[in-house]
Design a protein around this motif. Structure first.
Motif, PDB file in Angstrom:
ATOM      1  N   ALA A  66      -1.388  19.054  41.410  1.00  0.00           N
ATOM      2  CA  ALA A  66      -1.230  18.906  39.956  1.00  0.00           C
ATOM      3  C   ALA A  66      -1.147  17.443  39.545  1.00  0.00           C
ATOM      4  O   ALA A  66      -1.521  17.083  38.423  1.00  0.00           O
ATOM      5  CB  ALA A  66       0.013  19.656  39.484  1.00  0.00           C
TER       6      ALA A  66
ATOM      7  N   ARG B 147       1.589  14.657  26.355  1.00  0.00           N
ATOM      8  CA  ARG B 147       2.116  13.882  27.476  1.00  0.00           C
ATOM      9  C   ARG B 147       3.538  14.261  27.902  1.00  0.00           C
ATOM     10  O   ARG B 147       3.868  14.170  29.096  1.00  0.00           O
ATOM     11  CB  ARG B 147       2.099  12.394  27.128  1.00  0.00           C
ATOM     12  CG  ARG B 147       0.719  11.820  26.922  1.00  0.00           C
ATOM     13  CD  ARG B 147      -0.149  11.975  28.162  1.00  0.00           C
ATOM     14  NE  ARG B 147       0.383  11.223  29.285  1.00  0.00           N
ATOM     15  CZ  ARG B 147       0.064  11.431  30.554  1.00  0.00           C
ATOM     16  NH1 ARG B 147      -0.788  12.393  30.874  1.00  0.00           N
ATOM     17  NH2 ARG B 147       0.577  10.688  31.520  1.00  0.00           N
TER      18      ARG B 147
ATOM     19  N   HIS C 250      -5.190  15.724  37.749  1.00  0.00           N
ATOM     20  CA  HIS C 250      -5.085  15.648  36.288  1.00  0.00           C
ATOM     21  C   HIS C 250      -6.154  14.705  35.731  1.00  0.00           C
ATOM     22  O   HIS C 250      -6.341  13.596  36.228  1.00  0.00           O
ATOM     23  CB  HIS C 250      -3.704  15.137  35.876  1.00  0.00           C
ATOM     24  CG  HIS C 250      -3.495  15.129  34.397  1.00  0.00           C
ATOM     25  ND1 HIS C 250      -3.142  16.248  33.689  1.00  0.00           N
ATOM     26  CD2 HIS C 250      -3.604  14.122  33.482  1.00  0.00           C
ATOM     27  CE1 HIS C 250      -3.035  15.940  32.407  1.00  0.00           C
ATOM     28  NE2 HIS C 250      -3.316  14.656  32.253  1.00  0.00           N
TER      29      HIS C 250
ATOM     30  N   ARG D  17       4.235  16.773  31.031  1.00  0.00           N
ATOM     31  CA  ARG D  17       3.802  16.263  32.340  1.00  0.00           C
ATOM     32  C   ARG D  17       4.732  15.157  32.825  1.00  0.00           C
ATOM     33  O   ARG D  17       5.205  15.201  33.965  1.00  0.00           O
ATOM     34  CB  ARG D  17       2.363  15.757  32.246  1.00  0.00           C
ATOM     35  CG  ARG D  17       1.861  15.073  33.516  1.00  0.00           C
ATOM     36  CD  ARG D  17       0.363  14.835  33.435  1.00  0.00           C
ATOM     37  NE  ARG D  17      -0.140  13.955  34.496  1.00  0.00           N
ATOM     38  CZ  ARG D  17      -0.412  14.355  35.734  1.00  0.00           C
ATOM     39  NH1 ARG D  17      -0.220  15.615  36.084  1.00  0.00           N
ATOM     40  NH2 ARG D  17      -0.896  13.496  36.630  1.00  0.00           N
TER      41      ARG D  17
END
Length: 403
Positions: A389, A351, A393, A354
């Motif tokens: 993006a 995580r 996801h 991102r």
């Protein structure tokens, strides 16, 4: 005593969790843990679930996809309004770019924050998740066997793990690391409001249904048409030395509205939207904030999720969606890794890149809103490039988390 997670065998040996915070991440992580075979109770500081008027937020396609993993997407869709289109313009009304969403993805949903809280809470309760209200966390102690939370009302609760979903001013964050950074001010005070649905606003501001507008310039404003016909707007007032939330609340709405009208004089369409906004339709949200990089996401049996560890500020349009993603990913890691220490490390590794990239991008937008950086011009990146993006996801629940 703080153990490192090696005392626990296979991930299936984790049976219980305390979730601190009943906002967005709390109910979702409890639902995802339940799906992973871990029973979680949500402990909320306030005496009841959130109700009443609050600021609006957007839930992007990636957030909706993560909600589908725990079966909550339909409940949230029923609470919101689809707004698939985006138009970006400058402060003179000149359109810079337009985006109508990816045809293969669902539309972004907008809704008041408290309505999202209520939809998630009701769905979680219906699925068997227990909520305990009036439980403000004041401390926690770990042993080799578990972690015990202490609450301000004198009660305690014990489980295998403690998950901090307690927002940008997280108590759990300071328990994990007393030197953890505080929220970072973005340079503007945030406001929202409603411009009356009347013939005047119809003539002054053209708004296509299902489209959100972002107008940059000397000042920034976003707006769209709500389901009741009113125009919903959000804006920022640059302030170098921000007042506290209590000080913001003490200023009469009419005074804030006067200051906003002065700032947005000549702005298209900010001047017109504010002209049609009455003081009683103004929401003084307060300081726009984000979390800078948090060094420690977990320690021992405690871990952070959502805004407690990666609030990206409202400029990202991704705060709620990222919190939901992280809640699902944390549960998946606890399901698949042999110790909770390994599960927490895998969760952070999956995580952190991102959420920090999105947070840094939002910080750059905050500088534009605060007048500390030039507003976007004709070279504005194509929206498909900006949103791909973010919106595509996906977390594959069926896939095993690798070592």
């Amino acid at each position: 005593m703080h153990d490192n997670g090696d005392l626990v065998g296979h991930g299936g040996d984790i049976r219980t969790a305390l979730v601190i915070g009943g906002g967005v991440a709390g109910p979702v992580v409890a639902l995802a843990l339940r799906k992973a075979g871990i029973a979680a109770t949500v402990h909320e500081a306030y005496p009841s679930a959130a109700d009443g008027i609050g600021a609006w937020l957007g839930l992007a396609p990636n957030g909706l996809a993560a909600l589908a993993t725990v079966g909550a997407d339909a409940a949230v869709r029923a609470a919101g309004q689809p707004v698939p289109g985006v138009v970006m313009a400058d402060g003179t009304g000149r359109q810079l770019t337009r985006f109508d969403g990816f045809p293969e993805l669902p539309a972004t949903m907008t809704m008041p924050r408290d309505r999202l809280f209520r939809a998630l809470t009701d769905h979680a309760v219906a699925e068997g998740v227990r909520f305990a209200y009036g439980k403000r966390l004041v401390g926690a102690e770990e042993t080799a066997a578990g972690v015990t939370a202490r609450f301000a009302d004198g009660t305690t609760a014990t489980a295998d793990l403690l998950i901090g979903a307690d927002g940008i001013r997280s108590t759990v964050r300071t328990l994990i690391d007393p030197a953890a950074p505080a929220p970072e001010y973005g340079g503007v005070l945030s406001f929202g409001g409603f411009a009356a649905a009347d013939s005047g606003i119809e003539a002054d501001v053209e708004v296509a249904p299902g489209t959100m507008y972002f107008a940059f310039g000397r000042a920034f404003m976003g707006y769209w048409r709500g389901p009741d016909g009113r125009l919903i707007w959000f804006a920022g007032l640059p302030v170098d030395n921000p007042p506290s939330q209590e000080e913001v609340a003490r200023v009469p709405a009419a005074e804030w509205l006067d200051r906003l009208r002065a700032l947005y004089s000549g702005h298209v369409p900010g001047e017109r939207l504010l002209r049609h906004t009455a003081p009683e339709e103004l929401m003084a949200v307060g300081r726009m904030e984000r979390m800078p990089s948090v060094p420690h996401w977990h320690r021992g049996r405690m871990v952070l999720v959502g805004d407690a560890v990666h609030a990206p500020s409202s400029s990202s349009g991704q705060g709620a969606s990222l919190a939901i993603e992280s809640a699902v990913e944390l549960a998946r890691c606890l399901r698949d890794r042999p110790t909770y220490g390994e599960a927490f490390a895998a969760y952070e590794a999956l995580r952190r890149p991102r959420v920090e990239a999105i947070g840094q991008s939002a910080a750059a937008v905050n500088k534009v809103k605060a007048g500390k950086s030039a507003a976007p011009g004709p070279a504005f990146p194509p929206p498909e490039e900006m949103f791909r993006a973010l919106h595509f996801h996906r977390i594959d629940w069926a896939e095993t988390v690798p070592a």
